[in-house]
Design an enzyme around this catalytic site. Structure first.
Site: not given
Length: 306
Positions: A63, A67-68, A140, A211, A269
């Site tokens: 996604h 942070d990804h 999410h 997530d 995570h």
């Protein structure tokens, strides 16, 4: 195959955990590495591992949260400097192509290789003679995907002992028999290679989730996986908070692993509120529901199928 956890933290980096990135190393299987998510400073973590960017074949983004994905532009640039010249494919939600292309254009970055973008929808997103990869929506807030990587069954091994017992000498004929061919021997006998090949070797299944909070689609993605990689941002008694922030707890991940009959669950995570000692408590908690659970730390390596 092995999974190398380059980053295992949630949201922001902490002293003990960088943000999310996972490498699937398949050097023996296809001389390649696949990357799942690429948080900030992933390329720094690569320097601390045995991962070689020149071997990077595919990147799967779950996604579009920072942070990804914030590590992508730097990592893609460094791949050029480290001898990467083969095409690279990036899979992910709508917007991933615009993000990468804009970052590279505005920074004046020139790559030595071509990037192919696949902005995906649920279903089969990649298949060749060795692997099948499917994706499905999670829950999410922004669109988030889970990936299911299925290694196709391998041909069974040639039974050399049976061949020798039947008077077939080792040599070039063995390769033909291994290919399942019908062969005429020097003495006139005709034998079928299929009669000397063992049962197919079952391929491995790996499920890697972005997530998510609890959602129905998780079960099919995870079913019978050898390894399920699932976020565990919160401890078990914070289920209400996890739902509000659209994340999962240790107990929710473990409950899914049990329901899906997976062989191993790996938690990742992890919120920065949990230091290394507190992380051990998260693991203990998850094990009360699903015994074969591990918690990932940065640079941890897990063999697929062990």
């Amino acid at each position: 195959m092995e999974l190398v956890f380059l980053g295992t933290g949630a949201g922001v980096p902490s002293r003990g955990r960088n943000v999310t990135s996972i490498a699937l190393s398949m050097l023996n299987e296809r001389n390649a590495i696949w990357l799942f998510d690429c948080g900030e400073a992933t390329q720094h973590q690569v320097l601390r591992s045995h991962i070689k960017l020149s071997k990077l074949e595919k990147i799967f983004i779950t996604h579009m949260h920072g942070d990804h994905i914030f590590g992508l532009p730097g990592l893609l640039s460094s791949r050029s400097f480290q001898g990467g010249d083969s095409d690279l494919t990036i899979y992910g939600p709508a917007g991933i192509a615009e993000y990468v292309e804009t970052s590279l254009r505005l920074s004046g970055t020139r790559l030595t290789y071509k990037i192919n973008f696949e902005e995906i929808e649920p279903g089969v997103i990649f298949e060749d003679e060795m692997f099948l990869v499917t994706a499905d929506d999670l829950d999410h807030g922004v669109r988030s995907f889970g990936y299911r990587i299925v290694e196709k069954d391998k041909q069974g091994a040639l039974n050399a002992e049976k061949l020798k017992a039947d008077g077939v000498e080792a040599g070039p004929v063995f390769q033909k028999l291994k290919n399942g061919e019908i062969v005429t021997l020097a003495d006139g006998r005709v034998i079928d290679g299929k009669n000397y090949i063992g049962e197919p070797q079952k391929g491995k299944i790996i499920s890697i989730f972005g997530d998510t909070r609890e959602t129905v689609s998780e079960l099919e993605l995870a079913m019978n996986a050898d390894i399920l990689v699932h976020e565990a941002t919160f401890e078990g008694d914070k289920a209400k908070m996890a739902g509000e922030y659209m994340h999962s707890t240790t107990l929710q991940a473990a409950t899914l692993a049990k329901a899906a009959n997976v062989k191993k669950l790996i938690l990742t995570h992890i919120s920065s509120r949990y230091d290394r000692d507190a992380s051990k408590e998260l693991l203990i908690e998850a094990k009360t529901v699903f015994e074969n659970t591990e918690i990932a730390y940065d640079l941890a390596v897990f063999q697929v199928g062990e």
